[in-house]
Enzyme design. Sequence first.
Site, PDB file in Angstrom:
ATOM      1  N   THR A  70      -0.604   1.094   6.747  1.00  0.00           N
ATOM      2  CA  THR A  70      -0.364   0.009   5.792  1.00  0.00           C
ATOM      3  C   THR A  70      -0.189  -1.284   6.578  1.00  0.00           C
ATOM      4  OG1 THR A  70       1.212  -0.903   4.202  1.00  0.00           O
ATOM      5  CG2 THR A  70       2.105   0.623   5.826  1.00  0.00           C
ATOM      6  N   GLY A  71      -0.647  -2.374   5.993  1.00  0.00           N
ATOM      7  CA  GLY A  71      -0.498  -3.649   6.691  1.00  0.00           C
ATOM      8  C   GLY A  71      -1.726  -4.510   6.511  1.00  0.00           C
ATOM      9  N   ARG A  87     -13.644  -7.224  -1.506  1.00  0.00           N
ATOM     10  CA  ARG A  87     -13.068  -6.961  -0.175  1.00  0.00           C
ATOM     11  C   ARG A  87     -12.626  -5.498  -0.067  1.00  0.00           C
ATOM     12  NH1 ARG A  87      -7.553  -5.296   1.519  1.00  0.00           N
ATOM     13  NH2 ARG A  87      -7.241  -6.063   3.642  1.00  0.00           N
ATOM     14  N   VAL A  88     -13.032  -4.844   0.996  1.00  0.00           N
ATOM     15  CA  VAL A  88     -12.609  -3.480   1.277  1.00  0.00           C
ATOM     16  C   VAL A  88     -11.616  -3.516   2.435  1.00  0.00           C
ATOM     17  CG1 VAL A  88     -13.369  -1.147   1.903  1.00  0.00           C
ATOM     18  CG2 VAL A  88     -14.900  -2.651   0.595  1.00  0.00           C
ATOM     19  N   GLY A  89     -10.464  -2.932   2.253  1.00  0.00           N
ATOM     20  CA  GLY A  89      -9.449  -2.899   3.301  1.00  0.00           C
ATOM     21  C   GLY A  89      -9.537  -1.631   4.125  1.00  0.00           C
ATOM     22  N   ASP A  90      -8.475  -1.360   4.867  1.00  0.00           N
ATOM     23  CA  ASP A  90      -8.505  -0.200   5.762  1.00  0.00           C
ATOM     24  C   ASP A  90      -8.210   1.112   5.061  1.00  0.00           C
ATOM     25  OD1 ASP A  90      -5.831  -1.223   5.435  1.00  0.00           O
ATOM     26  OD2 ASP A  90      -5.191   0.152   7.015  1.00  0.00           O
ATOM     27  N   GLY A  95      -5.024  -5.008   6.672  1.00  0.00           N
ATOM     28  CA  GLY A  95      -6.089  -4.029   6.775  1.00  0.00           C
ATOM     29  C   GLY A  95      -7.206  -4.384   7.732  1.00  0.00           C
ATOM     30  N   THR A 109       0.851  -1.186   0.000  1.00  0.00           N
ATOM     31  CA  THR A 109       0.000   0.000   0.000  1.00  0.00           C
ATOM     32  C   THR A 109       0.892   1.243   0.000  1.00  0.00           C
ATOM     33  OG1 THR A 109      -1.744  -1.140   1.200  1.00  0.00           O
ATOM     34  CG2 THR A 109      -1.654   1.257   1.479  1.00  0.00           C
TER      35      THR A 109
END
Lengths: 327, 327
Positions: free
Chosen positions: B237-238, B214-217, B240, B186
């Site tokens: 980042t990471g 899929r929705v991440g952070d 999520g 990211t």
Amino acid sequence: METTLSDSPKTAYGLAIHGGAGAPSHSTAEEKLAYHAKLKESLDAGYDVLQKGGAATDAVIAAVIILEDAGLFDAGKGSDLNAEGACEMDACVMDGRTMSAGSVTGLQHVKNPIVLARAVMDKTQHVMLMGEGAEKFARALGFEMVPNSYFQTERRRKQWQQLRDGKLPPSENPREAPGSEEGFGTVGCVALDAKGNLVAGTSTGGIVNKMPGRVGDSPIIGAGTYANNRTCAVSGTGQGEFFIRGVFAHNVSALMDYKGLALLEAAGQALNDVARFGGRGGCIAIDRHGNVTMPFNTAAMFRAFRMSDGRGAIEAPAIANEIKPSR
Amino acid sequence: METTLSDSPKTAYGLAIHGGAGAPSHSTAEEKLAYHAKLKESLDAGYDVLQKGGAATDAVIAAVIILEDAGLFDAGKGSDLNAEGACEMDACVMDGRTMSAGSVTGLQHVKNPIVLARAVMDKTQHVMLMGEGAEKFARALGFEMVPNSYFQTERRRKQWQQLRDGKLPPSENPREAPGSEEGFGTVGCVALDAKGNLVAGTSTGGIVNKMPGRVGDSPIIGAGTYANNRTCAVSGTGQGEFFIRGVFAHNVSALMDYKGLALLEAAGQALNDVARFGGRGGCIAIDRHGNVTMPFNTAAMFRAFRMSDGRGAIEAPAIANEIKPSR
């Protein structure tokens, strides 16, 4: 702003629900009774789970399903129409014990979005699924899928058409008269079970005439939905964009956790923070001691709660003179 | 966990960028130099805006565009492939002065997701748009649209195929060996301009082989991205899902706002909170005084910063022995 604070012994369990901040401006007497009856039915369904020693998660899902199926609120059947005349729904659930969560957004065919949100939490490595991907997952699990027309009630379609045609009186146009807030009606539930676990769930059709693909605060962990056993469970309702920008639900928790505020003060301050940049709405919140608060800064809010120590109330704002606290 | 703290006079302006927490395990020497060069190019592009008296928002967008176009990071060109072999991208920007924000998720054809996120902030009444609705909005604005194949680099496709075939050595499989974290990458930028305004932006292709939708952070305000002039700007980042559940970025701000922690401590504690339930990653954060911290709890992190008082560093972890602090 109105708030409700309830002190309780630590052994209390129970739940609170909401059917959105705002008030339908043209309800018939029959409709008014229907709102009250559905709030009671939802509350009882969730309470029944808790009374039998069930988990807060099960109580929240049971309560929200009834509101999604009611056809009265802006969630599930009865959702507001977007700018293309379709219903697009969001839902979210968060477990305060494990801090796990499931969220879905942009659903068009899943009959009960809150159940799919739970499936995302329980059966995937993810927290949030959107649109077609979320619906593929629902189909793979054998969820009940319905045509989009199932969600579109005559009343919502008429209101949407009048708004599109510029024929909605300004007093009833949520864009022009926030006091009318016809467009609000998100539903949610927060529960504390006998084991002391806190869970929050929210389901919504969003705001009328929204851009296709618009995601509101309800499915956003920390905005419209949040639960943390250390602090509280929160479900918000109102002008979602402001609740997202204010990271509303997590803000309630952070004010308790880091500033030592009580639930009442924390929810009130978080709502004021949102109001400072123009946001209107409300929330239901419950803490691990069984305190409940249900503040709002709109004209009115559908809300109810019931605790094992006997505290409780059902408030359907169109019939405000019929508020019946249970004691 | 490694952290970087920098004290500065109040007049400093500048920015920090990241290219994800994690490290590519099979970089050639040429690739390593390419990462370093791109980080520098991005940093310089953002810094140039600030040096000319430009707004933090413009600096963030300028820096992130370069990382999205690079083909090296998990954002824009070079994004990880989902379980259907397609790239689905998310991006978000938040302005700490107005607390306004724009976010997009599930893009498949918008060349620069961060630019669309800004358009959502500047040109709509909404904060977040998903999927097809977001892309319709992009088309209506005349955005550059590209086939999904544009985003799919040979390296990412090969890695995805090996993962699908079960041929990826466990040491390089992000699911089995979090230390390898090939899937991270990211990108993001946080900036403080000469007027004292803080802005954060993040862009990502998410995690390899993710479920479609899929929705991440990254696109979640308060999770992967947050800015508030009163406290700080953060881009995470990471993994999520953990950053969403921890409401990571808002947590950093809340710890400063409500507990009075300094930026360094707040970012460290928020990262520890995420790590407590298993989350790995990192963030870049800057406060209104020009302090910068860039902690991570993964093997390594692509990160860089440059401030007007001369502080700065570029760290491309594959060439860790070539770290070149600018003073």
